[in-house]
Design a protein around this motif. Structure first.
Motif, PDB file in Angstrom:
ATOM      1  N   ASN A  87       0.040  -1.677   3.481  1.00  0.00           N
ATOM      2  CA  ASN A  87       0.837  -0.460   3.637  1.00  0.00           C
ATOM      3  C   ASN A  87       1.008  -0.107   5.120  1.00  0.00           C
ATOM      4  O   ASN A  87       0.741   1.026   5.528  1.00  0.00           O
ATOM      5  CB  ASN A  87       0.173   0.702   2.884  1.00  0.00           C
ATOM      6  CG  ASN A  87       1.091   1.870   2.683  1.00  0.00           C
ATOM      7  OD1 ASN A  87       2.278   1.714   2.397  1.00  0.00           O
ATOM      8  ND2 ASN A  87       0.567   3.084   2.814  1.00  0.00           N
ATOM      9  N   PRO A  88       1.499  -1.057   5.929  1.00  0.00           N
ATOM     10  CA  PRO A  88       1.647  -0.779   7.366  1.00  0.00           C
ATOM     11  C   PRO A  88       2.763   0.229   7.607  1.00  0.00           C
ATOM     12  O   PRO A  88       3.713   0.325   6.821  1.00  0.00           O
ATOM     13  CB  PRO A  88       1.997  -2.155   7.949  1.00  0.00           C
ATOM     14  CG  PRO A  88       2.632  -2.895   6.821  1.00  0.00           C
ATOM     15  CD  PRO A  88       1.924  -2.424   5.580  1.00  0.00           C
ATOM     16  N   PRO A  89       2.672   0.988   8.690  1.00  0.00           N
ATOM     17  CA  PRO A  89       3.674   2.030   8.963  1.00  0.00           C
ATOM     18  C   PRO A  89       5.105   1.509   9.048  1.00  0.00           C
ATOM     19  O   PRO A  89       6.040   2.171   8.606  1.00  0.00           O
ATOM     20  CB  PRO A  89       3.217   2.608  10.314  1.00  0.00           C
ATOM     21  CG  PRO A  89       1.757   2.297  10.389  1.00  0.00           C
ATOM     22  CD  PRO A  89       1.578   0.996   9.682  1.00  0.00           C
ATOM     23  N   LYS A  90       5.294   0.304   9.578  1.00  0.00           N
ATOM     24  CA  LYS A  90       6.648  -0.197   9.794  1.00  0.00           C
ATOM     25  C   LYS A  90       7.359  -0.562   8.491  1.00  0.00           C
ATOM     26  O   LYS A  90       8.575  -0.405   8.376  1.00  0.00           O
ATOM     27  CB  LYS A  90       6.619  -1.420  10.725  1.00  0.00           C
ATOM     28  CG  LYS A  90       6.293  -1.078  12.175  1.00  0.00           C
ATOM     29  CD  LYS A  90       6.434  -2.304  13.052  1.00  0.00           C
ATOM     30  CE  LYS A  90       6.157  -1.966  14.516  1.00  0.00           C
ATOM     31  NZ  LYS A  90       6.278  -3.159  15.393  1.00  0.00           N
ATOM     32  N   THR A  91       6.623  -1.074   7.522  1.00  0.00           N
ATOM     33  CA  THR A  91       7.271  -1.546   6.292  1.00  0.00           C
ATOM     34  C   THR A  91       6.960  -0.690   5.077  1.00  0.00           C
ATOM     35  O   THR A  91       7.711  -0.678   4.110  1.00  0.00           O
ATOM     36  CB  THR A  91       6.842  -2.992   5.983  1.00  0.00           C
ATOM     37  OG1 THR A  91       5.420  -3.016   5.712  1.00  0.00           O
ATOM     38  CG2 THR A  91       7.143  -3.907   7.145  1.00  0.00           C
ATOM     39  N   GLY A  92       5.838   0.025   5.098  1.00  0.00           N
ATOM     40  CA  GLY A  92       5.419   0.752   3.905  1.00  0.00           C
ATOM     41  C   GLY A  92       4.799  -0.197   2.890  1.00  0.00           C
ATOM     42  O   GLY A  92       4.450  -1.341   3.193  1.00  0.00           O
ATOM     43  N   TRP A  93       4.669   0.263   1.660  1.00  0.00           N
ATOM     44  CA  TRP A  93       3.979  -0.469   0.598  1.00  0.00           C
ATOM     45  C   TRP A  93       4.664  -1.803   0.324  1.00  0.00           C
ATOM     46  O   TRP A  93       5.880  -1.867   0.124  1.00  0.00           O
ATOM     47  CB  TRP A  93       3.957   0.388  -0.657  1.00  0.00           C
ATOM     48  CG  TRP A  93       3.231  -0.199  -1.819  1.00  0.00           C
ATOM     49  CD1 TRP A  93       3.738  -0.481  -3.045  1.00  0.00           C
ATOM     50  CD2 TRP A  93       1.834  -0.548  -1.887  1.00  0.00           C
ATOM     51  NE1 TRP A  93       2.768  -0.984  -3.875  1.00  0.00           N
ATOM     52  CE2 TRP A  93       1.580  -1.033  -3.177  1.00  0.00           C
ATOM     53  CE3 TRP A  93       0.786  -0.494  -0.968  1.00  0.00           C
ATOM     54  CZ2 TRP A  93       0.327  -1.461  -3.591  1.00  0.00           C
ATOM     55  CZ3 TRP A  93      -0.467  -0.928  -1.369  1.00  0.00           C
ATOM     56  CH2 TRP A  93      -0.688  -1.401  -2.664  1.00  0.00           C
ATOM     57  N   ARG A  94       3.882  -2.878   0.280  1.00  0.00           N
ATOM     58  CA  ARG A  94       4.446  -4.224   0.211  1.00  0.00           C
ATOM     59  C   ARG A  94       4.230  -4.918  -1.134  1.00  0.00           C
ATOM     60  O   ARG A  94       4.613  -6.075  -1.284  1.00  0.00           O
ATOM     61  CB  ARG A  94       3.839  -5.082   1.329  1.00  0.00           C
ATOM     62  CG  ARG A  94       4.063  -4.510   2.725  1.00  0.00           C
ATOM     63  CD  ARG A  94       3.365  -5.342   3.777  1.00  0.00           C
ATOM     64  NE  ARG A  94       3.973  -6.654   3.920  1.00  0.00           N
ATOM     65  CZ  ARG A  94       3.412  -7.676   4.574  1.00  0.00           C
ATOM     66  NH1 ARG A  94       2.199  -7.519   5.108  1.00  0.00           N
ATOM     67  NH2 ARG A  94       4.025  -8.829   4.671  1.00  0.00           N
ATOM     68  N   LEU A  95       3.650  -4.228  -2.118  1.00  0.00           N
ATOM     69  CA  LEU A  95       3.355  -4.883  -3.397  1.00  0.00           C
ATOM     70  C   LEU A  95       4.172  -4.335  -4.570  1.00  0.00           C
ATOM     71  O   LEU A  95       3.774  -4.505  -5.722  1.00  0.00           O
ATOM     72  CB  LEU A  95       1.861  -4.784  -3.717  1.00  0.00           C
ATOM     73  CG  LEU A  95       0.917  -5.690  -2.927  1.00  0.00           C
ATOM     74  CD1 LEU A  95      -0.503  -5.570  -3.456  1.00  0.00           C
ATOM     75  CD2 LEU A  95       1.366  -7.153  -2.976  1.00  0.00           C
TER      76      LEU A  95
END
Length: 442
Positions: A87-95
């Motif tokens: 959940n990095p700030p640049k992309t948000g939730w990735r799953l």
């Protein structure tokens, strides 16, 4: 502002005198003797009734068994690692729709690091003692209001207190016993449905019984033994075509002949091009044909993609969760080797990870598959004995698939840090979202 609640709770539980004592003790210890929060991430798969992956129950195996920090500090490091990569700030939730489950206690519930995860994708698993603790109730209510959900574990019934009952969204039914499941269905509160999850099943017959009762299942890292291969069982036609293409690539046959063989199956051609153009592959240019792919990238990536298609070619023998697990392992092994082995070896590492489960995926013996796909000696050494150039990477991935007990020893032998291993593992979970069968909505 949302962090203030947790900070106040942490400070309320420690006196000024305790803090001073801890600071004095820490000052007397050299840095080398500080308690370690390093750990290795492991997971159990949450399967829905159709054997699709709906979530992961994550755990943290301390890297330093005899010098590990306390439970609260380990939990904070664990959640921080997951949030940083998923959940990095640049992309948000990735799953996507996938849900993560974390085991918590009264002590770890107040960790502000939980705020780094999207509440709608997190279920916190706790026992009756933590749920009933009056001091913990304000934290539970606060977290539930944010969107976090709770799974009650180790209980025989829902709590009688209406407020506490309203907090429970998931219930651990152990072996999925019929009487307990029926009782909970009768007591199910109105509104959000109560998710029942069996965490202690031993056979696929038990799984089928749970599925019939609309009970999802956690499959731990060791899993259940796959069904025995039937005598005389052989590869399916689509699998045989893929094997034939892999053999042609290994013999460096003319591209026109490979294209001609591929044209016999339009569906396979479509699936191959779809994989090449998926976001997970990240080629950067849309690929329209096999010739285009080979011109841009060469035969080695094509062999890698075909190994992926082979692993997913027999849906009857391979339930969706097994395909996803193999894809995760293949990518995990590949990522760990990047930067450590020559550039041309990464595709071999992916094949090693995938083929380590190929017998389960295709429902045939490993000997039959390896008899038809003549893999290099170093790849076969890794698959059959976890030896050779690639074997240690596969062994480390398998340890993290299971309980992580051997992960520290195996990663040290490869001169890999816990951060490198966990980054590769979590990146593999993300990558599998784009190339594996459709995820379950939970």
């Amino acid at each position: 502002m949302r962090f203030d609640f947790f900070r106040r709770h942490d400070s309320d539980n420690a006196s000024v005198g305790d803090a001073a004592t801890e600071e004095a003790s820490a000052a007397q210890l050299p840095a080398a003797q500080e308690r370690s929060t390093d750990g290795y991430l492991t997971y159990a798969l949450l399967l829905d009734t159709q054997k699709r992956v709906a979530g992961y129950r994550l755990a943290w195996q301390p890297a330093a068994q005899y010098n590990a920090a306390g439970a609260a500090e380990l939990f904070k490091a664990f959640v921080s690692c997951v949030a940083r990569h998923l959940n990095p700030p640049k992309t948000g939730w990735r799953l996507g729709h996938t849900v993560l489950f974390f085991d918590v206690t009264a002590e770890t519930l107040a960790a502000s690091e939980l705020q780094g995860l999207p509440p709608d994708n997190v279920v916190l698993c706790l026992g009756p003692d933590a749920l009933m603790d009056a001091d913990v109730r304000p934290i539970l209510l606060f977290l539930r209001e944010q969107g976090f959900r709770f799974m009650l574990c180790g209980a025989e019934a829902l709590p009688e207190d209406p407020e506490l009952r309203g907090l429970v969204t998931h219930f651990d039914v152990g072996t999925g016993h019929l009487d307990l499941v029926a009782k909970l269905r009768r007591e199910e509160p109105p509104g959000e449905p109560l998710h029942l999850i069996a965490t202690r099943i031993a056979t696929w017959k038990d799984f089928d019984a749970c599925a019939a009762r609309r009970v999802d299942v956690f499959l731990d890292g060791t899993g259940m033994q796959p069904e025995k291969e039937e005598a005389g069982r052989t590869l399916q036609p689509e699998s045989m075509l893929i094997v034939r293409l892999m053999q042609m690539i290994q013999r460096n046959e003319d591209l026109r002949e490979i294209e001609a063989a591929l044209k016999h199956d339009a569906a396979l051609t479509y699936r191959l091009l779809r994989h090449m153009n998926s976001p997970a592959i990240g080629v950067g240019v849309e690929i329209h044909s096999l010739r285009h792919a080979v011109t841009m990238l060469g035969y080695s990536p094509l062999f890698r993609w075909l190994s992926l298609l082979l692993a997913t070619s027999n849906a009857k023998a391979s339930p969706p969760f097994l395909m996803k697990k193999a894809i995760i392992r293949g990518r995990f092994v590949e990522l760990m080797g990047e930067g450590m082995l020559p550039s041309g070896e990464a595709d071999n590492l992916f094949v090693v990870g995938m083929f380590s489960m190929i017998d389960q995926l295709l429902g045939v013996t490993m000997q039959e598959v390896l008899g038809k796909v003549q893999l290099s000696e170093s790849v076969q050494q890794a698959i059959l004995a976890r030896e050779g150039m690639y074997g240690p990477f596969l062994a480390l991935a398998e340890s993290c698939d299971e309980d992580g007990v051997r992960a520290a020893q195996l990663s040290e032998a490869l001169f890999m840090s816990t951060e490198q291993v966990n980054a590769a593992h979590l990146s593999a979970l993300v990558w599998a979202q784009d190339v594996s069968p459709a995820e379950a909505t939970y």
